[in-house]
Scaffold this motif. Structure first.
Motif, PDB file in Angstrom:
ATOM      1  N   ASP A   2     104.055 -45.498  52.671  1.00  0.00           N
ATOM      2  CA  ASP A   2     104.597 -44.493  53.578  1.00  0.00           C
ATOM      3  C   ASP A   2     106.038 -44.840  53.941  1.00  0.00           C
ATOM      4  O   ASP A   2     106.464 -45.993  53.918  1.00  0.00           O
ATOM      5  N   VAL A   3     106.778 -43.806  54.297  1.00  0.00           N
ATOM      6  CA  VAL A   3     108.199 -43.967  54.570  1.00  0.00           C
ATOM      7  C   VAL A   3     108.438 -44.863  55.786  1.00  0.00           C
ATOM      8  O   VAL A   3     109.385 -45.655  55.830  1.00  0.00           O
ATOM      9  N   VAL A   4     107.547 -44.777  56.797  1.00  0.00           N
ATOM     10  CA  VAL A   4     107.711 -45.587  58.010  1.00  0.00           C
ATOM     11  C   VAL A   4     107.637 -47.070  57.666  1.00  0.00           C
ATOM     12  O   VAL A   4     108.484 -47.874  58.068  1.00  0.00           O
ATOM     13  N   HIS A   5     106.589 -47.446  56.878  1.00  0.00           N
ATOM     14  CA  HIS A   5     106.468 -48.852  56.496  1.00  0.00           C
ATOM     15  C   HIS A   5     107.660 -49.285  55.651  1.00  0.00           C
ATOM     16  O   HIS A   5     108.182 -50.389  55.816  1.00  0.00           O
ATOM     17  N   GLY A   6     108.094 -48.383  54.749  1.00  0.00           N
ATOM     18  CA  GLY A   6     109.252 -48.700  53.924  1.00  0.00           C
ATOM     19  C   GLY A   6     110.490 -48.939  54.757  1.00  0.00           C
ATOM     20  O   GLY A   6     111.280 -49.846  54.488  1.00  0.00           O
ATOM     21  N   GLY A   7     110.653 -48.154  55.824  1.00  0.00           N
ATOM     22  CA  GLY A   7     111.798 -48.346  56.700  1.00  0.00           C
ATOM     23  C   GLY A   7     111.734 -49.665  57.448  1.00  0.00           C
ATOM     24  O   GLY A   7     112.751 -50.341  57.611  1.00  0.00           O
ATOM     25  N   HIS A   8     110.530 -50.040  57.870  1.00  0.00           N
ATOM     26  CA  HIS A   8     110.361 -51.332  58.543  1.00  0.00           C
ATOM     27  C   HIS A   8     110.758 -52.470  57.610  1.00  0.00           C
ATOM     28  O   HIS A   8     111.414 -53.433  58.027  1.00  0.00           O
ATOM     29  N   HIS A   9     110.333 -52.382  56.366  1.00  0.00           N
ATOM     30  CA  HIS A   9     110.653 -53.462  55.417  1.00  0.00           C
ATOM     31  C   HIS A   9     112.160 -53.540  55.192  1.00  0.00           C
ATOM     32  O   HIS A   9     112.734 -54.639  55.178  1.00  0.00           O
ATOM     33  N   ALA A  10     112.807 -52.399  55.014  1.00  0.00           N
ATOM     34  CA  ALA A  10     114.258 -52.406  54.800  1.00  0.00           C
ATOM     35  C   ALA A  10     114.973 -53.024  55.995  1.00  0.00           C
ATOM     36  O   ALA A  10     115.914 -53.818  55.823  1.00  0.00           O
ATOM     37  N   HIS A  11     114.531 -52.715  57.231  1.00  0.00           N
ATOM     38  CA  HIS A  11     115.144 -53.310  58.428  1.00  0.00           C
ATOM     39  C   HIS A  11     114.909 -54.822  58.457  1.00  0.00           C
ATOM     40  O   HIS A  11     115.783 -55.591  58.864  1.00  0.00           O
ATOM     41  N   ARG A  12     113.716 -55.248  58.017  1.00  0.00           N
ATOM     42  CA  ARG A  12     113.405 -56.681  57.992  1.00  0.00           C
ATOM     43  C   ARG A  12     114.326 -57.407  57.020  1.00  0.00           C
ATOM     44  O   ARG A  12     114.818 -58.498  57.311  1.00  0.00           O
ATOM     45  N   VAL A  13     114.561 -56.803  55.867  1.00  0.00           N
ATOM     46  CA  VAL A  13     115.460 -57.418  54.888  1.00  0.00           C
ATOM     47  C   VAL A  13     116.864 -57.522  55.464  1.00  0.00           C
ATOM     48  O   VAL A  13     117.506 -58.582  55.381  1.00  0.00           O
ATOM     49  N   GLU A  14     117.346 -56.445  56.055  1.00  0.00           N
ATOM     50  CA  GLU A  14     118.696 -56.449  56.614  1.00  0.00           C
ATOM     51  C   GLU A  14     118.830 -57.486  57.724  1.00  0.00           C
ATOM     52  O   GLU A  14     119.852 -58.175  57.840  1.00  0.00           O
ATOM     53  N   ALA A  15     117.777 -57.618  58.542  1.00  0.00           N
ATOM     54  CA  ALA A  15     117.821 -58.601  59.625  1.00  0.00           C
ATOM     55  C   ALA A  15     117.880 -60.019  59.066  1.00  0.00           C
ATOM     56  O   ALA A  15     118.621 -60.871  59.579  1.00  0.00           O
ATOM     57  N   ALA A  16     117.112 -60.275  58.003  1.00  0.00           N
ATOM     58  CA  ALA A  16     117.121 -61.609  57.390  1.00  0.00           C
ATOM     59  C   ALA A  16     118.479 -61.919  56.788  1.00  0.00           C
ATOM     60  O   ALA A  16     118.973 -63.053  56.877  1.00  0.00           O
ATOM     61  N   LEU A  17     119.120 -60.919  56.203  1.00  0.00           N
ATOM     62  CA  LEU A  17     120.432 -61.123  55.588  1.00  0.00           C
ATOM     63  C   LEU A  17     121.484 -61.460  56.641  1.00  0.00           C
ATOM     64  O   LEU A  17     122.438 -62.197  56.371  1.00  0.00           O
ATOM     65  N   GLY A  18     121.300 -60.949  57.832  1.00  0.00           N
ATOM     66  CA  GLY A  18     122.264 -61.217  58.884  1.00  0.00           C
ATOM     67  C   GLY A  18     121.979 -62.481  59.674  1.00  0.00           C
ATOM     68  O   GLY A  18     122.754 -62.845  60.563  1.00  0.00           O
ATOM     69  N   SER A  19     120.880 -63.153  59.349  1.00  0.00           N
ATOM     70  CA  SER A  19     120.472 -64.317  60.140  1.00  0.00           C
ATOM     71  C   SER A  19     121.038 -65.629  59.630  1.00  0.00           C
ATOM     72  O   SER A  19     120.911 -66.656  60.286  1.00  0.00           O
ATOM     73  N   GLY A  20     121.609 -65.622  58.432  1.00  0.00           N
ATOM     74  CA  GLY A  20     122.108 -66.862  57.838  1.00  0.00           C
ATOM     75  C   GLY A  20     121.027 -67.695  57.195  1.00  0.00           C
ATOM     76  O   GLY A  20     121.260 -68.849  56.819  1.00  0.00           O
ATOM     77  N   LEU A 141     107.221 -69.061  40.227  1.00  0.00           N
ATOM     78  CA  LEU A 141     107.216 -68.551  41.603  1.00  0.00           C
ATOM     79  C   LEU A 141     106.262 -67.374  41.730  1.00  0.00           C
ATOM     80  O   LEU A 141     105.820 -66.798  40.739  1.00  0.00           O
ATOM     81  N   THR A 142     105.949 -67.061  42.968  1.00  0.00           N
ATOM     82  CA  THR A 142     105.183 -65.862  43.302  1.00  0.00           C
ATOM     83  C   THR A 142     105.998 -65.045  44.286  1.00  0.00           C
ATOM     84  O   THR A 142     106.472 -65.577  45.301  1.00  0.00           O
ATOM     85  N   ILE A 143     106.175 -63.774  43.985  1.00  0.00           N
ATOM     86  CA  ILE A 143     106.781 -62.832  44.932  1.00  0.00           C
ATOM     87  C   ILE A 143     105.648 -61.915  45.376  1.00  0.00           C
ATOM     88  O   ILE A 143     105.175 -61.071  44.609  1.00  0.00           O
ATOM     89  N   HIS A 144     105.208 -62.123  46.607  1.00  0.00           N
ATOM     90  CA  HIS A 144     103.995 -61.473  47.086  1.00  0.00           C
ATOM     91  C   HIS A 144     104.336 -60.364  48.087  1.00  0.00           C
ATOM     92  O   HIS A 144     104.977 -60.604  49.110  1.00  0.00           O
ATOM     93  N   CYS A 145     103.947 -59.161  47.734  1.00  0.00           N
ATOM     94  CA  CYS A 145     104.036 -58.002  48.635  1.00  0.00           C
ATOM     95  C   CYS A 145     105.414 -57.865  49.291  1.00  0.00           C
ATOM     96  O   CYS A 145     106.389 -57.588  48.600  1.00  0.00           O
ATOM     97  N   ASP A 146     105.522 -58.099  50.597  1.00  0.00           N
ATOM     98  CA  ASP A 146     106.784 -57.801  51.275  1.00  0.00           C
ATOM     99  C   ASP A 146     107.871 -58.860  51.044  1.00  0.00           C
ATOM    100  O   ASP A 146     108.923 -58.810  51.664  1.00  0.00           O
ATOM    101  N   GLN A 147     107.620 -59.785  50.133  1.00  0.00           N
ATOM    102  CA  GLN A 147     108.703 -60.662  49.695  1.00  0.00           C
ATOM    103  C   GLN A 147     109.614 -59.954  48.687  1.00  0.00           C
ATOM    104  O   GLN A 147     110.723 -60.423  48.430  1.00  0.00           O
ATOM    105  N   HIS A 148     109.143 -58.851  48.107  1.00  0.00           N
ATOM    106  CA  HIS A 148     109.988 -58.059  47.218  1.00  0.00           C
ATOM    107  C   HIS A 148     111.172 -57.486  48.002  1.00  0.00           C
ATOM    108  O   HIS A 148     111.098 -57.281  49.215  1.00  0.00           O
TER     109      HIS A 148
END
Length: 321
Positions: A2-20, A141-148
């Motif tokens: 669903d688009v909502v979950h997809g949006g959450h994941h994209a925000h999580r990625v962006e937050a991780a990128l900004g965390s150093g 390595l394993t890339i599991h679910c939301d690690q993509h």
């Protein structure tokens, strides 16, 4: 997804990128490559690109020797994991699967996800994923679910190992992928072991195929398993070594370009007199074995007298190594 979950994941990625966190996390470092180097958007929902038939045929042709070596290992790996909804993919160094194994009943699902031959799973095209990231980092390595990286791939679990050719060069990535939501961590660990074993088996078969007329031996310290192999000519000179063997013994391509005895290290350091004595002992032991321990027959075969043979035999028995 669903688009909502997809949006959450994209925000999580962006937050991780900004965390150093990229400095300490290999996963976030891959996300960073995906975003900043390859200019990918984690919210992009376009399916993986597929090669045209001509491009795909060319990719398979380039992989032909390794494909021949891999067939039985792919079959065995699929027997181990296919019954729980996984598919097996062998991808080239561009991240393109050129062979696969999967249940017919699951074909439509896997094709829709892009887990199919001809799809492009390089990291620069698909962001962080099993095949592409394995090829970049050159490690299992394993890339599991939301690690993509892409939100649309977060239903997938991908376990991948690199495959090296007979010269120690990266040649392929072996992958087991699933889109089941109930894969447990313990089962993913079992898949990881199976994938690693299959990758090493492919390397061993490919190495033997590359040196069909040579004697293949395990390295003296074969900690890396069955793929830690040397190819020796009729004079016991090293003419080939798998990547695992090179890591144990340290040979380089330059070293392998010179005639080096199997017992030497990469620097060629050995004592000629020890070499001669070792060769003499080995010849006597082989000859005795061929004539069932008959000393007279062994001496005649070697062209020396019985007395000389007995004298040398005494040294052999005192030094059984």
């Amino acid at each position: 997804m669903d688009v909502v979950h997809g949006g959450h994941h994209a925000h999580r990625v962006e937050a991780a990128l900004g965390s150093g966190a990229a400095a300490t996390s290999s996963l976030v470092a891959s996300w960073q490559r995906s975003s900043r180097l390859h200019r990918l958007d984690p919210a992009d929902y376009k399916p993986p690109r597929r090669l045209g038939s001509r491009e795909f045929d060319q990719a398979r042709q380039r992989m032909e020797p390794l494909l021949r070596a891999a067939q039985s290992s792919l079959d065995r790996l699929y027997l181990a994991v296919g019954g729980v909804g996984c598919c097996v993919l062998l991808a080239d160094t561009d991240g393109v699967p050129v062979d696969r194994r999967g249940a017919v009943a699951d074909d439509d699902t896997f094709r829709a996800w892009g887990l199919w031959t001809g799809s492009v799973w390089s990291e620069d095209a698909e962001g962080t994923n099993g095949i592409g990231t394995c090829l970049v980092e050159r490690r299992p390595l394993t890339i599991h679910c939301d690690q993509h990286f892409f939100s649309r791939n977060t239903a997938l679990s991908c376990t991948t190992a690199p495959v090296y050719d007979h010269e120690g060069n990266l040649a392929a990535a072996l992958d087991v992928s699933s889109c089941r939501a109930d894969l447990t961590e313990s089962f993913v660990n079992l898949i990881s072991v199976a994938v690693g074993d299959a990758a090493r088996a492919i390397e061993a078969v490919a190495f033997r195929q590359a040196f069909p007329d040579r004697r293949i031996v395990l390295t003296p310290d074969a900690k890396s398993g069955s793929a830690s192999l040397l190819a020796l000519d009729k004079d016991d000179l090293v003419v080939g070594a798998t990547r695992a063997a090179r890591r144990v013994l340290g040979p380089t391509s330059e070293w392998l370009g010179k005639p080096v005895p199997a017992g030497d290290d990469a620097g060629g350091r050995t004592c000629p007199s020890e070499d001669l004595a070792r060769a003499e002992r080995a010849a006597m032991k082989r000859t005795l074995a061929r004539v069932d321990g008959n000393v007279s027959a062994a001496a005649k075969a070697l062209g020396i007298s019985r007395a000389t043979f007995y004298r040398k035999l005494g040294r052999v028995r005192r030094d059984p190594h």
